[in-house]
Design an enzyme around this catalytic site. Structure first.
Site, PDB file in Angstrom:
ATOM      1  N   ASN A  45      48.755  31.475  44.310  1.00  0.00           N
ATOM      2  CA  ASN A  45      48.816  30.787  45.595  1.00  0.00           C
ATOM      3  C   ASN A  45      48.046  29.474  45.629  1.00  0.00           C
ATOM      4  OD1 ASN A  45      50.140  33.119  46.892  1.00  0.00           O
ATOM      5  ND2 ASN A  45      48.179  34.102  46.443  1.00  0.00           N
ATOM      6  N   GLY A  58      40.628  34.528  45.687  1.00  0.00           N
ATOM      7  CA  GLY A  58      41.976  34.028  45.525  1.00  0.00           C
ATOM      8  C   GLY A  58      42.664  34.354  44.213  1.00  0.00           C
ATOM      9  N   GLU A  59      43.916  33.901  44.125  1.00  0.00           N
ATOM     10  CA  GLU A  59      44.732  34.050  42.925  1.00  0.00           C
ATOM     11  C   GLU A  59      45.379  32.705  42.582  1.00  0.00           C
ATOM     12  OE1 GLU A  59      46.037  35.775  45.744  1.00  0.00           O
ATOM     13  OE2 GLU A  59      44.987  37.693  45.527  1.00  0.00           O
ATOM     14  N   GLY A  80      34.066  43.658  41.887  1.00  0.00           N
ATOM     15  CA  GLY A  80      32.936  43.962  41.024  1.00  0.00           C
ATOM     16  C   GLY A  80      31.644  43.873  41.799  1.00  0.00           C
ATOM     17  N   ASP A 106      47.772  36.682  52.953  1.00  0.00           N
ATOM     18  CA  ASP A 106      47.785  35.233  53.154  1.00  0.00           C
ATOM     19  C   ASP A 106      48.124  34.569  51.824  1.00  0.00           C
ATOM     20  OD1 ASP A 106      47.416  32.598  53.765  1.00  0.00           O
ATOM     21  OD2 ASP A 106      45.385  32.807  54.555  1.00  0.00           O
ATOM     22  N   HIS A 107      49.427  34.435  51.547  1.00  0.00           N
ATOM     23  CA  HIS A 107      49.906  33.910  50.270  1.00  0.00           C
ATOM     24  C   HIS A 107      50.796  32.689  50.479  1.00  0.00           C
ATOM     25  CE1 HIS A 107      49.440  37.711  47.517  1.00  0.00           C
ATOM     26  NE2 HIS A 107      48.318  37.380  48.142  1.00  0.00           N
TER      27      HIS A 107
END
Length: 318
Positions: A109, A105-106, A173, A36-37
């Site tokens: 995007n 997220g990133e 993590g 999903d980008h």
């Protein structure tokens, strides 16, 4: 063990993605997950279709295969209320076959809406609030929410499935793994880390554990490794890079020195089923029981034939 297929929406058109999902069901995969980008990762990628539109089309054209996002960031580019509505609709259209994968997220995007890119600790707080909002809206009726970062005002999702979708929370993590245990129904990861699975279980998580397995099928190791370098070299940079770079141009620069040999070290490359099993087994041995296979190779039809006849019969018994 259940085996899925990763639909790489950055490398293929929306129509191709739907066709691949149909082919995956015919080949015997148990589920598909779609990225999903808003942007693709690198310059060789020329696509980035809207995930929930593709999922709706896949739901109509398939009958048994399960569907998932891999994964959706439910804040900044979206508001969690919209994600709750989209996921509920997708669950209805797929007759309950949908799992909502969520993560922090990133920048690639999420920066596009001009709301900045928070520090990782803030993003985890926003993810926690998003999970609370989505759960509220799936409980039925009108709801409001006043969090540290997110608000909801007199909102109701009217079309709800009888059972809410499963939520798989992405973790890189231990803190995120604990969040998956506390607020999700499943764990999602991209590396064969037994520590992540342990952290998830120690925090009370007892659901499925999803992981993406990097493979590249071709007639030769060299062709497979070069295709993996072209299409998936961003994958070797790790999440600290994944989360922070804003455009494909930046990922091109960050991966300029990645070679096909680097890819062959991490990917199952070539036609030998034993090498692909070896890479997938790293994830199974770490405690993951939902393996989404990536194919970064140049021949998708060939990969599906290989999966149906050689790979899946072995992996489903791992």
């Amino acid at each position: 063990m259940r085996i899925g297929f990763k639909l790489m929406a950055e490398a293929y058109s929306p129509g191709d993605i739907v066709d691949q999902a149909v082919a995956a069901e015919e080949a015997g995969f148990d589920f598909v997950e779609v990225s999903d980008h808003f942007h693709p990762w690198v310059s060789e990628h020329e696509h980035s279709g809207f995930a929930f539109s593709m999922l709706a089309a896949i739901a109509v054209r398939t009958s048994a295969i399960e569907l998932a996002t891999g994964v959706t960031c439910p804040f900044l580019r979206y508001h969690p209320a919209i994600v709750a509505q989209a996921a509920a609709t997708t669950a209805l259209l797929s007759d309950g076959r949908f799992t909502l994968g969520l993560g922090a997220g990133e920048r690639l995007n999420e920066h596009v809406v001009g709301r900045g890119w928070p520090a990782v600790a803030t993003r985890h707080e926003m993810l926690r609030e998003s999970l609370e909002i989505i759960r509220l809206l799936w409980s039925g009726g009108y709801h409001s929410y006043d969090g540290k970062h997110l608000r909801l005002e007199d909102a109701r999702v009217f079309d709800l499935p009888a059972e809410p979708p499963r939520i798989a929370v992405a973790a890189g993590g231990s803190e995120a793994a604990e969040l998956a245990a506390q607020y999700g129904d499943a764990l999602f990861a991209t590396e064969p880390s037994a520590d992540l699975v342990t952290a998830y279980r120690q925090a009370g998580g007892d659901g499925p554990r999803y992981a993406e397995v990097p493979l590249s099928w071709a007639d030769s190791v060299e062709a497979a490794a070069e295709s993996a370098r072209r299409l998936f070299r961003f994958g070797v940079t790790g999440w600290k890079v994944h989360a922070e770079l804003p455009t494909p141009v930046n990922f091109d620069a960050a991966t300029e020195l990645v070679t096909a040999a680097h890819m062959a070290e991490q990917f199952g490359c070539g036609p030998d089923v034993k090498r692909h099993i070896e890479v997938a087994s790293r994830f199974a041995d770490a405690g993951f029981d939902r393996l989404a296979l990536i194919n970064a190779g140049p021949d998708m039809d060939g990969f599906f034939d290989f999966a149906r006849t050689e790979l899946l019969p072995v992996l489903q018994e791992v």
